[in-house]
Motif scaffolding. Structure first.
Motif, PDB file in Angstrom:
ATOM      1  N   LEU A  27       0.884  -1.260   0.000  1.00 56.72           N
ATOM      2  CA  LEU A  27      -0.100  -0.068   0.040  1.00 56.72           C
ATOM      3  C   LEU A  27       0.727   1.350   0.175  1.00 56.72           C
ATOM      4  CD1 LEU A  27      -3.023  -0.737   2.594  1.00 56.72           C
ATOM      5  CD2 LEU A  27      -3.092  -0.622  -0.040  1.00 56.72           C
ATOM      6  N   LYS A  28       1.771   1.228   0.760  1.00 56.58           N
ATOM      7  CA  LYS A  28       2.742   2.423   0.938  1.00 56.58           C
ATOM      8  C   LYS A  28       3.731   2.781  -0.254  1.00 56.58           C
ATOM      9  CE  LYS A  28       5.950   4.494   4.208  1.00 56.58           C
ATOM     10  NZ  LYS A  28       6.836   4.301   5.435  1.00 56.58           N
ATOM     11  N   TYR A  29       3.944   1.607  -0.839  1.00 55.01           N
ATOM     12  CA  TYR A  29       5.037   1.754  -2.118  1.00 55.01           C
ATOM     13  C   TYR A  29       4.666   1.493  -3.533  1.00 55.01           C
ATOM     14  CZ  TYR A  29       8.341   2.422   1.636  1.00 55.01           C
ATOM     15  OH  TYR A  29       9.142   2.729   2.490  1.00 55.01           O
ATOM     16  N   ARG A  30       3.251   1.125  -3.603  1.00 52.19           N
ATOM     17  CA  ARG A  30       2.463   0.723  -5.086  1.00 52.19           C
ATOM     18  C   ARG A  30       2.663   1.798  -5.976  1.00 52.19           C
ATOM     19  NH1 ARG A  30      -1.723   2.273  -2.311  1.00 52.19           N
ATOM     20  NH2 ARG A  30      -3.661   2.963  -3.156  1.00 52.19           N
ATOM     21  N   GLY A  31       3.001   1.767  -7.206  1.00 49.52           N
ATOM     22  CA  GLY A  31       2.747   3.017  -8.095  1.00 49.52           C
ATOM     23  C   GLY A  31       4.169   3.492  -8.565  1.00 49.52           C
ATOM     24  N   GLU A  32       3.906   4.533  -9.653  1.00 49.46           N
ATOM     25  CA  GLU A  32       5.224   5.014 -10.074  1.00 49.46           C
ATOM     26  C   GLU A  32       5.605   6.036  -9.276  1.00 49.46           C
ATOM     27  OE1 GLU A  32       5.910   5.056 -14.545  1.00 49.46           O
ATOM     28  OE2 GLU A  32       3.599   5.800 -14.606  1.00 49.46           O
ATOM     29  N   CYS A  33       7.124   6.034  -9.200  1.00 48.04           N
ATOM     30  CA  CYS A  33       7.591   7.292  -8.399  1.00 48.04           C
ATOM     31  C   CYS A  33       8.503   8.013  -9.474  1.00 48.04           C
ATOM     32  CB  CYS A  33       8.774   6.621  -7.494  1.00 48.04           C
ATOM     33  SG  CYS A  33       7.850   5.313  -6.353  1.00 48.04           S
ATOM     34  N   ALA A  53       8.759  -4.757  -0.265  1.00 46.44           N
ATOM     35  CA  ALA A  53       8.822  -3.333   0.417  1.00 46.44           C
ATOM     36  C   ALA A  53       9.072  -3.641   1.717  1.00 46.44           C
ATOM     37  CB  ALA A  53       8.033  -2.208   0.209  1.00 46.44           C
ATOM     38  N   ALA A  54       8.209  -4.639   2.467  1.00 47.86           N
ATOM     39  CA  ALA A  54       8.188  -4.759   3.830  1.00 47.86           C
ATOM     40  C   ALA A  54       9.406  -5.238   4.547  1.00 47.86           C
ATOM     41  CB  ALA A  54       7.066  -5.917   4.346  1.00 47.86           C
ATOM     42  N   SER A  55      10.406  -6.127   3.535  1.00 48.87           N
ATOM     43  CA  SER A  55      11.512  -6.712   4.003  1.00 48.87           C
ATOM     44  C   SER A  55      12.562  -5.632   3.683  1.00 48.87           C
ATOM     45  CB  SER A  55      11.815  -7.998   3.634  1.00 48.87           C
ATOM     46  OG  SER A  55      11.676  -8.156   2.265  1.00 48.87           O
ATOM     47  N   GLU A  84       5.537   9.629  -0.112  1.00 50.10           N
ATOM     48  CA  GLU A  84       4.488  10.390  -0.906  1.00 50.10           C
ATOM     49  C   GLU A  84       4.975  11.636  -1.770  1.00 50.10           C
ATOM     50  OE1 GLU A  84       1.239  10.121  -0.924  1.00 50.10           O
ATOM     51  OE2 GLU A  84       1.661   8.196  -0.329  1.00 50.10           O
ATOM     52  N   ASP A  85       6.287  12.058  -1.491  1.00 51.08           N
ATOM     53  CA  ASP A  85       6.691  13.105  -2.291  1.00 51.08           C
ATOM     54  C   ASP A  85       7.383  12.710  -3.188  1.00 51.08           C
ATOM     55  OD1 ASP A  85       6.189  14.950  -0.317  1.00 51.08           O
ATOM     56  OD2 ASP A  85       8.175  14.926   0.648  1.00 51.08           O
ATOM     57  N   CYS A  86       7.495  11.206  -3.470  1.00 52.53           N
ATOM     58  CA  CYS A  86       8.141  10.676  -4.924  1.00 52.53           C
ATOM     59  C   CYS A  86       7.161   9.991  -5.583  1.00 52.53           C
ATOM     60  CB  CYS A  86       9.087   9.561  -4.464  1.00 52.53           C
ATOM     61  SG  CYS A  86      10.728  10.195  -3.739  1.00 52.53           S
ATOM     62  N   LEU A  87       6.038   9.467  -4.788  1.00 50.21           N
ATOM     63  CA  LEU A  87       4.988   8.650  -5.611  1.00 50.21           C
ATOM     64  C   LEU A  87       4.222   9.546  -6.593  1.00 50.21           C
ATOM     65  CD1 LEU A  87       3.801   6.383  -2.896  1.00 50.21           C
ATOM     66  CD2 LEU A  87       4.755   5.631  -5.062  1.00 50.21           C
ATOM     67  N   VAL A  88       3.851   9.132  -7.764  1.00 52.77           N
ATOM     68  CA  VAL A  88       3.203  10.141  -8.607  1.00 52.77           C
ATOM     69  C   VAL A  88       1.974  10.666  -8.158  1.00 52.77           C
ATOM     70  CG1 VAL A  88       1.781   9.910 -10.980  1.00 52.77           C
ATOM     71  CG2 VAL A  88       4.257   9.113 -10.820  1.00 52.77           C
TER      72      VAL A  88
END
Length: 174
Positions: A27-33, A53-55, A84-88
């Motif tokens: 949830l935290k890291y999904r998506g384009e950055c 990403a959890a590990s 959040e500043d990097c995720l599209v």
């Protein structure tokens, strides 16, 4: 029998714990950055392997690959410190916050992630959906574009694709 039930409960609890951690990481890291490549300081678009990403964080795709696929992935530090500043989606939510449609003046409000997303009006007066812009070009595009609501984007797209079906009544006839 109770030893087996206890062992199964422990295994299930551990699986649930790691499953929840993996889901939170996803949830935290999904998506384009969008990151600044440490090698050349230029904007790069990339994706984090969100399920792992959890590990630990690792890059799954990058706009600089395959040429630079063997890099040290130092860009991940930018994502770890401020995801959040990097995720599209975070960049767009901040950019659209408090803005109004350049065509109709309607407030855009909170950024909707479902159908009816606002778009961007480029300097050439063509509107584009932000999902059609490569992540590495997003900062430059946002700097030169204006926000446009979904309704105005749809009308603008229709008018540019089918000009023979559009009558421009904004010009006064005297």
């Amino acid at each position: 029998m109770s030893v087996w039930v206890l062992a199964a409960a422990i295994v299930a609890a551990v699986a649930v714990f790691f499953g929840i951690r993996a889901f939170r990481g996803w949830l935290k890291y999904r998506g384009e950055c969008v990151v600044s490549c440490p090698e050349n300081q230029k904007t790069a678009g990339m994706r984090v392997d969100a399920w792992h990403a959890a590990s630990h964080l690792r890059v799954s795709t990058c706009s600089r690959w395959p040429e630079r696929a063997g890099c040290g992935q130092q860009c991940l530090a930018q994502i770890e410190s401020a995801p959040e500043d990097c995720l599209v989606r975070g960049i767009l939510a901040q950019w659209y916050a408090g803005k109004v449609c350049v065509c109709c003046g309607q407030p855009l409000g909170d950024f909707p992630w479902g159908p009816g997303k606002p778009a961007l009006l480029r300097p050439d007066h063509r509107s584009v959906e932000w999902s059609g812009i490569p992540a590495e070009q997003l900062p430059e595009t946002l700097a030169t574009s204006a926000p446009i609501c979904f309704a105005c984007h749809t009308a603008n797209t229709f008018a540019s694709e089918h000009p023979e079906l559009v009558i421009d009544r904004s010009r006064s006839v005297t």
